[in-house]
Design a protein around this motif. Structure first.
Motif, short mmCIF file in Angstrom:
data_model
loop_
_atom_site.label_atom_id
_atom_site.label_comp_id
_atom_site.label_asym_id
_atom_site.label_seq_id
_atom_site.Cartn_x
_atom_site.Cartn_y
_atom_site.Cartn_z
N SER A 161 0.84 -1.20 0.00
CA SER A 161 0.00 0.00 0.00
C SER A 161 0.88 1.25 0.00
CB SER A 161 -0.95 -0.01 1.21
OG SER A 161 -0.22 0.01 2.43
N PRO A 162 0.36 2.40 -0.45
CA PRO A 162 1.18 3.61 -0.58
C PRO A 162 1.97 4.01 0.68
CG PRO A 162 -0.88 3.92 -1.72
CD PRO A 162 -1.00 2.61 -0.99
N PRO A 163 1.41 3.89 1.89
CA PRO A 163 2.19 4.32 3.06
C PRO A 163 3.48 3.51 3.27
CG PRO A 163 -0.12 4.12 3.64
CD PRO A 163 0.04 3.50 2.29
N ALA A 164 3.56 2.32 2.71
CA ALA A 164 4.77 1.51 2.87
C ALA A 164 5.99 2.23 2.31
CB ALA A 164 4.58 0.16 2.20
N SER A 165 5.81 2.99 1.23
CA SER A 165 6.93 3.74 0.65
C SER A 165 7.41 4.82 1.61
CB SER A 165 6.52 4.37 -0.68
OG SER A 165 6.21 3.38 -1.64
N HIS A 166 6.49 5.47 2.29
CA HIS A 166 6.85 6.50 3.28
C HIS A 166 7.57 5.85 4.47
CE1 HIS A 166 4.58 9.92 1.52
NE2 HIS A 166 3.82 8.95 1.03
N MET A 167 7.10 4.68 4.88
CA MET A 167 7.75 4.00 5.98
C MET A 167 9.18 3.61 5.61
SD MET A 167 4.72 1.59 7.51
CE MET A 167 5.82 0.87 8.73
N ALA A 168 9.37 3.14 4.39
CA ALA A 168 10.72 2.76 3.95
C ALA A 168 11.63 3.98 3.94
CB ALA A 168 10.65 2.13 2.56
N ARG A 169 11.12 5.10 3.46
CA ARG A 169 11.91 6.33 3.41
C ARG A 169 12.35 6.78 4.80
NH1 ARG A 169 8.25 9.54 1.32
NH2 ARG A 169 8.80 9.03 -0.82
N ASN A 170 11.50 6.53 5.80
CA ASN A 170 11.77 6.98 7.17
C ASN A 170 12.36 5.89 8.06
OD1 ASN A 170 10.69 9.85 7.27
ND2 ASN A 170 8.90 8.77 6.44
N GLY A 171 12.81 4.80 7.46
CA GLY A 171 13.49 3.75 8.21
C GLY A 171 12.60 2.98 9.16
N LEU A 172 11.31 2.79 8.79
CA LEU A 172 10.37 2.13 9.69
C LEU A 172 10.01 0.71 9.26
CD1 LEU A 172 7.88 5.14 10.16
CD2 LEU A 172 9.79 4.49 11.65
N ILE A 173 10.51 0.27 8.11
CA ILE A 173 10.11 -1.02 7.57
C ILE A 173 10.71 -2.20 8.34
CG2 ILE A 173 10.43 -2.55 5.57
CD1 ILE A 173 8.10 -0.70 5.24
N ALA A 174 11.92 -2.07 8.81
CA ALA A 174 12.60 -3.20 9.46
C ALA A 174 11.80 -3.73 10.64
CB ALA A 174 14.00 -2.78 9.91
N ALA A 175 11.17 -2.85 11.39
CA ALA A 175 10.40 -3.29 12.57
C ALA A 175 8.92 -3.47 12.27
CB ALA A 175 10.58 -2.27 13.70
N ALA A 176 8.50 -3.24 11.03
CA ALA A 176 7.07 -3.27 10.69
C ALA A 176 6.53 -4.69 10.68
CB ALA A 176 6.85 -2.61 9.34
N LYS A 177 5.21 -4.81 10.85
CA LYS A 177 4.53 -6.09 10.68
C LYS A 177 3.62 -5.98 9.45
CE LYS A 177 1.59 -9.62 12.77
NZ LYS A 177 0.88 -10.10 13.96
N PRO A 178 3.92 -6.73 8.39
CA PRO A 178 3.12 -6.62 7.17
C PRO A 178 1.86 -7.50 7.24
CG PRO A 178 4.95 -8.10 6.79
CD PRO A 178 5.11 -7.59 8.21
N TYR A 179 0.82 -7.05 6.55
CA TYR A 179 -0.43 -7.80 6.40
C TYR A 179 -0.74 -7.88 4.91
CZ TYR A 179 -0.96 -6.94 11.42
OH TYR A 179 -0.76 -6.89 12.78
#
Length: 307
Positions: free
Chosen positions: A177-195
């Motif tokens: 989803s579009p917010p995932a790109s913003h999370m990646a840019r801000n270094g939040l993906i590593a700790a994220a839980k995907p659905y």
């Protein structure tokens, strides 16, 4: 006088013979052939066959509001009619003075092809503006992806995914989803839980699972499309805070205008729905706000009514 396809074909054959008999006119024959054969091919492709074809708007039912919908996609729609898109369909049908008839199909790959384009129904109640698979009506709401957190948490004042408070937090996100790109840019993906993004909601509900995980402390925050997350929070998680992500300045966009979708070419039907949306704007807004949808102004820069 109407000329049949067979007549055009015979005339082309005569021209061809003339061109072969007189080599000096061959270049001119090529021009004539191109000029005549292109509209003939177009007529054959469209199935005219020398007779007037049906307008696409003739496919729209005049006795029912035929709606394409997902049978298990709450809070938007379901077979029991409990979704707010079901109530929106009821409102539209009442104004058109006809009953609602549904064609059910999971909102996944092939939805438009197997419903609207198959001529089994005439309108999709909610479709993002600008998508080429459908002809969009005028938009009836503007909303955004939202950040959902417990109201008592230290994240309750976060308004952007660039906020340092989100660093190291476990955030639920719909993969792709579009917010995932913003999370990646801000270094939040590593700790994220995907659905999962594309699912059959008769068997799996990522939004409900995400909010349940937030309730149980499995994640610290959830990011959901507002017209899904807002109503689910209102129905089952009143202690959560829903914040539209309208402060993001970089792409991709997180604010979208939502329209009704009809078949390409059905301009008469589109205009009729446009008029209905315009005349019933207040009732539509009341319906959406009652459901818990976080509405924004047309530009997506502030909550609706707070411009």
């Amino acid at each position: 006088m109407r000329v049949s396809v067979a007549d055009l074909q015979r005339r082309l054959a005569v021209l061809n013979k003339c061109g072969k008999a007189a080599g000096t006119v061959r270049p001119r024959w090529k021009q004539v052939a191109r000029a005549v054969s292109w509209p003939l091919a177009a007529a054959l492709a469209l199935g005219w066959g020398g007779t007037a074809g049906a307008q696409t708007s003739d496919l729209v039912s005049q006795t029912e509001l035929r709606v394409c919908a997902d049978p298990a996609n709450l809070p938007l729609s379901d077979k029991a009619g409990a979704g707010y898109e079901n109530r929106l369909a009821d409102l539209v049908a009442a104004r058109l003075e006809r009953p609602v008839a549904y064609t059910w199909y999971p909102m996944a790959t092939g939805f438009v092809r197997n419903t609207l384009r198959a001529n089994l129904c005439d309108v999709i109640m909610g479709y993002a503006q600008g998508h080429e698979l459908v002809l969009n009506t005028n938009h009836y709401m503007t909303s955004a992806y939202t950040l959902i957190v417990p109201g008592s948490s230290g994240l309750s004042d976060v308004k952007t995914l660039a906020d340092p408070k989100l660093k190291g937090k476990r955030i639920g996100i719909i993969a792709g989803s579009p917010p995932a790109s913003h999370m990646a840019r801000n270094g939040l993906i590593a700790a994220a839980k995907p659905y999962h993004l594309m699912v059959d909601r008769r068997h799996e509900s990522p939004a409900l699972d995400m909010l349940s995980d937030l309730e149980q402390g499995e994640i610290d925050a959830a990011i959901l499309w507002g017209p899904i997350g807002g109503p689910l929070v209102k129905q089952g998680h009143p202690d959560f805070k829903v914040t539209p992500l309208i402060a993001e300045t970089l792409p991709p966009r997180l604010v979208f205008r939502i329209t009704m979708g009809v078949r390409q070419g059905e301009k008469v039907w589109q205009r009729r729905l446009n008029s209905l949306i315009r005349r019933n704007k207040d009732d539509i807004n009341d319906l959406l706000q009652t459901a818990g949808v976080p509405l924004l102004n047309d530009m997506g820069t502030a909550p609706y009514g707070e411009e």
